[in-house]
Design a protein around this motif. Sequence first.
Motif, short mmCIF file in Angstrom:
data_model
loop_
_atom_site.label_atom_id
_atom_site.label_comp_id
_atom_site.label_asym_id
_atom_site.label_seq_id
_atom_site.Cartn_x
_atom_site.Cartn_y
_atom_site.Cartn_z
N GLU A 505 104.92 78.90 16.35
CA GLU A 505 104.76 78.27 15.03
C GLU A 505 105.22 79.29 13.98
N ILE A 506 106.44 79.13 13.53
CA ILE A 506 107.07 80.13 12.66
C ILE A 506 106.29 80.31 11.36
N ALA A 507 105.85 79.19 10.79
CA ALA A 507 105.14 79.26 9.50
C ALA A 507 103.85 80.08 9.63
N ALA A 508 103.15 79.89 10.73
CA ALA A 508 101.89 80.62 10.94
C ALA A 508 102.15 82.11 11.10
N ALA A 509 103.23 82.45 11.82
CA ALA A 509 103.57 83.87 12.02
C ALA A 509 103.95 84.52 10.69
N GLU A 510 104.68 83.79 9.87
CA GLU A 510 105.10 84.35 8.57
C GLU A 510 103.89 84.58 7.65
N LYS A 511 102.93 83.66 7.70
CA LYS A 511 101.75 83.83 6.84
C LYS A 511 100.86 84.98 7.30
N PHE A 512 101.05 85.42 8.54
CA PHE A 512 100.21 86.50 9.06
C PHE A 512 100.36 87.78 8.24
N GLU A 513 101.58 88.02 7.73
CA GLU A 513 101.81 89.24 6.94
C GLU A 513 100.98 89.23 5.66
N SER A 514 100.95 88.08 4.99
CA SER A 514 100.14 88.01 3.77
C SER A 514 98.64 87.99 4.12
N GLU A 515 98.33 87.41 5.27
CA GLU A 515 96.93 87.39 5.69
C GLU A 515 96.40 88.80 5.92
N LYS A 516 97.26 89.69 6.44
CA LYS A 516 96.83 91.06 6.72
C LYS A 516 96.36 91.77 5.45
N LEU A 517 97.06 91.51 4.35
CA LEU A 517 96.68 92.15 3.09
C LEU A 517 95.26 91.74 2.70
N ARG A 518 94.99 90.46 2.87
CA ARG A 518 93.65 89.98 2.51
C ARG A 518 92.62 90.44 3.54
N THR A 519 93.03 90.46 4.81
CA THR A 519 92.10 90.86 5.87
C THR A 519 91.61 92.28 5.67
N TYR A 520 92.56 93.19 5.47
CA TYR A 520 92.20 94.62 5.47
C TYR A 520 91.97 95.21 4.09
N LEU A 521 92.58 94.60 3.07
CA LEU A 521 92.42 95.15 1.71
C LEU A 521 91.54 94.28 0.82
N GLY A 522 91.31 93.05 1.25
CA GLY A 522 90.45 92.16 0.47
C GLY A 522 91.15 91.57 -0.74
N ILE A 523 92.51 91.66 -0.79
CA ILE A 523 93.24 91.13 -1.94
C ILE A 523 93.18 89.60 -1.92
N GLY A 524 92.61 89.01 -2.96
CA GLY A 524 92.50 87.56 -3.05
C GLY A 524 91.22 87.00 -2.46
#
Length: 526
Positions: A505-524
């Motif tokens: 699922e290409i869209a899900a893989a692409e969103k993973f990069e932005s998800e990492k920022l929120r996961t580890y840095l709490g942005i958003g």
Amino acid sequence: MLLFTLFLQAPALPVASTLGTANPVSMVMFFLFVAITMYITYWAAKKTKTGSEFYAAGRNISGFQNGLALAGDYMSAASFLGIAGMVATKGYDGLIYSIGFLVGWPLIMFLIAEPLRNLGKYTFADVVAYRLQQRPIRIVSSVGSLLTIAFYLIAQMVGAGGLIKTLFGLQYELAVVVVGTVMTGYVLFGGMLATTWVQIIKAVLLLSGATVLVILSLATFNFSPASLFQAVSEKYGEAMLSPGGFITNPFDALSLGLALMLGTAGLPHILMRFYTVPDAKAARKSVFVATGFIGYFYILTFFIGFSAMVLVGKPVIESIDKGGNMAALLLAEQTGGTAFLGFIAAVAFATILAVVAGLTLSGASSISHDLYVHVFKKGVSHEQGEMKVAKRATIALGILSIVLGLVFKGQNVAFMVGLAFSIAASANFPALLMSIIWRRFTTQGAVWSIATGAFLSIVLIILSPTIWVDLLHYPEAIFPLKNPALVSMSAAFLVGILVSLLKPEIAAAEKFESEKLRTYLGIGAE
């Protein structure tokens, strides 16, 4: 929790004890607890107007308070009565359960707490669905959550009836109705804020009571643990202080350990607690505090068990309950008299009230937030409508819990408790973990992983010795292990990985990069 089920099957046969008769101190303590917590509910109701306040106490709970509430959620009557009883009757091997319940905390919660707080809003489905398709994930996650909660609720309600019947001398049916009504009041009017403070009060009472019990017991041995263990050795032999012989099948031990450790990380009412704190730092502090209190509590149960073995005696404990689950209460009466027994008994019952309230709130959240908003309303809903649904769901779950408690009266609920932990470990945990750490995880992978874990855990436990032999009385079980987590959880991981790799699922893989920022840095993060 598994030990608690042994207690449910135990006959109430008081031997040289006031157990099984109405204890005025127990009554007074219990109604005092209910009165105080009802006042807290009234106070919380005035502060609970929005969805965030109802589901997550406005995210204003501090890390320390939430840690104490988490400990309260986890330190059930099962842990207190069951593990102390296991040590009192089986000796050192009772420690296996203490370790199993405890080890999952630092290992799993430190891995999940921060991402969960940063990605989610009210339920664990928020995290799984963050970068995947909402509707299929919400539906299947709700099924996994509600199955876990339902089986957990049945065990708690049947347990509440049995506990009151044994400790207070009241009717089973009355006990079930009282528990269902009071906990519905907590959740309906006070939401998460009231539920949190009920847990905190209960945790403080339980830790205080257990501490006093250990102090009174050790005073008999001049406050020397060495003297206590020496007395155990002299009375019952060195074998009681050594491991071995209790769990003979290593695969069963491994499967049970996996269910106890990883099932904790999939329990909806435990995961929901991480949304009550303001940020990820407070979530980490919650885990640190909870782990400390839970570790301290399990050390106390170890001393309580051995003290009961010496001061009360195994024959007396086992004559009342073969599982040994009355050991702590008998020790309380032995060391502190009837009044102290009344206090400890009331605390044990209060623990069930608090746990049932937490379960009901998480079930109501799943219905209103996941199903109503994201499935039926397709993500478009106003907050007032969602709150109405949440409160109606709370009432419905309260009624359902009472009905289930009455319907399953006198039944062996071992399989339900096992199912609750197995479903949590098999259906919820693999999808939750993979959604956080694996870039190639897909919507179809998550759906199949959750469905496989839930289905297999239910089917395999029915085919296991727990149901197939003990309940249905067939000579031999089709599935050899008593707990299916080793197979069902592994299958859930495997199916989730294979389906994700077969249908990327290409869209899900692409969103993973932005998800990492929120996961580890709490942005958003909300």
